[in-house]
Design an enzyme around this catalytic site. Structure first.
Site, PDB file in Angstrom:
ATOM      1  N   GLU A   1       3.739  -7.428  13.806  1.00  0.00           N
ATOM      2  CA  GLU A   1       2.767  -7.709  14.859  1.00  0.00           C
ATOM      3  C   GLU A   1       2.380  -9.187  14.935  1.00  0.00           C
ATOM      4  O   GLU A   1       2.095  -9.702  16.006  1.00  0.00           O
ATOM      5  CB  GLU A   1       1.469  -6.904  14.650  1.00  0.00           C
ATOM      6  CG  GLU A   1       1.641  -5.420  14.516  1.00  0.00           C
ATOM      7  CD  GLU A   1       1.831  -4.979  13.071  1.00  0.00           C
ATOM      8  OE1 GLU A   1       0.983  -4.268  12.537  1.00  0.00           O
ATOM      9  OE2 GLU A   1       2.859  -5.347  12.461  1.00  0.00           O
TER      10      GLU A   1
ATOM     11  N   ARG B   1       0.819  -1.218   0.000  1.00  0.00           N
ATOM     12  CA  ARG B   1       0.000   0.000   0.000  1.00  0.00           C
ATOM     13  C   ARG B   1       0.850   1.264   0.000  1.00  0.00           C
ATOM     14  O   ARG B   1       0.396   2.306  -0.461  1.00  0.00           O
ATOM     15  CB  ARG B   1      -0.999  -0.026   1.157  1.00  0.00           C
ATOM     16  CG  ARG B   1      -2.071  -1.111   0.972  1.00  0.00           C
ATOM     17  CD  ARG B   1      -3.000  -1.209   2.156  1.00  0.00           C
ATOM     18  NE  ARG B   1      -2.300  -1.441   3.411  1.00  0.00           N
ATOM     19  CZ  ARG B   1      -2.120  -2.622   3.980  1.00  0.00           C
ATOM     20  NH1 ARG B   1      -2.606  -3.705   3.433  1.00  0.00           N
ATOM     21  NH2 ARG B   1      -1.466  -2.725   5.117  1.00  0.00           N
TER      22      ARG B   1
END
Length: 180
Positions: free
Chosen positions: A100, A63
């Site tokens: 994460e 992105r």
């Protein structure tokens, strides 16, 4: 918060409990579908970097490519791609990092930057900072400088932007979301 920030935030979808329970995922794909919000975001970044001493824009897969390419075009600067491992042809260097939900690696082509280049790094979101720190490491291995890291969204509670600043790289984001 200004009207523009409110409008931009309204264009970003928040998805609870994805990709795992307790996480609120900030889905920027809905912003990309909103031409007004997309223009506001890109114009804000172009205005910020218009007169800064940047020679290249490096965008992080995937992105980050969208925002970085528009800004590179508007500023008439070369766009450098930092991709997931195994996606770039030619000679590359790679950097492993933690994120994460696991670990990964990114790469840059060895001829992407020359020593002394001043690079603006673009990503859509800063969470734990692992991807951006890996990108910074790759850029420095090629002898270039990171001028700043730019992101649409910062999640300050995850301390990623602080880790990036601790590595002597300034961070700029248009939006911040508290919590996970």
């Amino acid at each position: 918060m200004s009207y523009d920030e409110l409008y931009i935030k309204s264009a970003i979808r928040s998805i609870a409990d994805w990709p795992e329970a307790g996480v609120i995922f900030r889905d920027v794909t809905t912003l990309f579908k909103d031409p007004k919000a997309m223009r506001m975001v890109c114009d804000a970044f172009v205005q910020r970097y218009m007169n800064q001493p940047i020679t290249h824009i490096a965008s992080i897969d995937a992105r980050g490519f969208i925002l970085g390419s528009v800004v590179a075009y508007q500023l008439n600067l070369p766009l450098i791609l930092i991709r997931k491992k195994g996606k770039l042809p030619g000679d590359t260097i790679s950097q492993d990092y933690s994120l994460e939900y696991g670990s990964a690696a990114i790469e840059i082509q060895t001829d992407a930057l020359e020593p002394g280049a001043k690079v603006l790094v673009f990503d859509d979101l800063i969470a734990t900072g692992g991807t951006v720190l890996a990108a910074i490491s790759l850029i420095r291995k090629l002898g270039a400088e990171v001028h700043e890291v730019a992101a649409l969204i910062d999640l300050p509670d995850l301390m990623g932007s602080q880790k990036i600043q601790d590595s002597n790289v300034p961070v700029y984001s248009l939006l911040a979301y508290e919590g996970l």
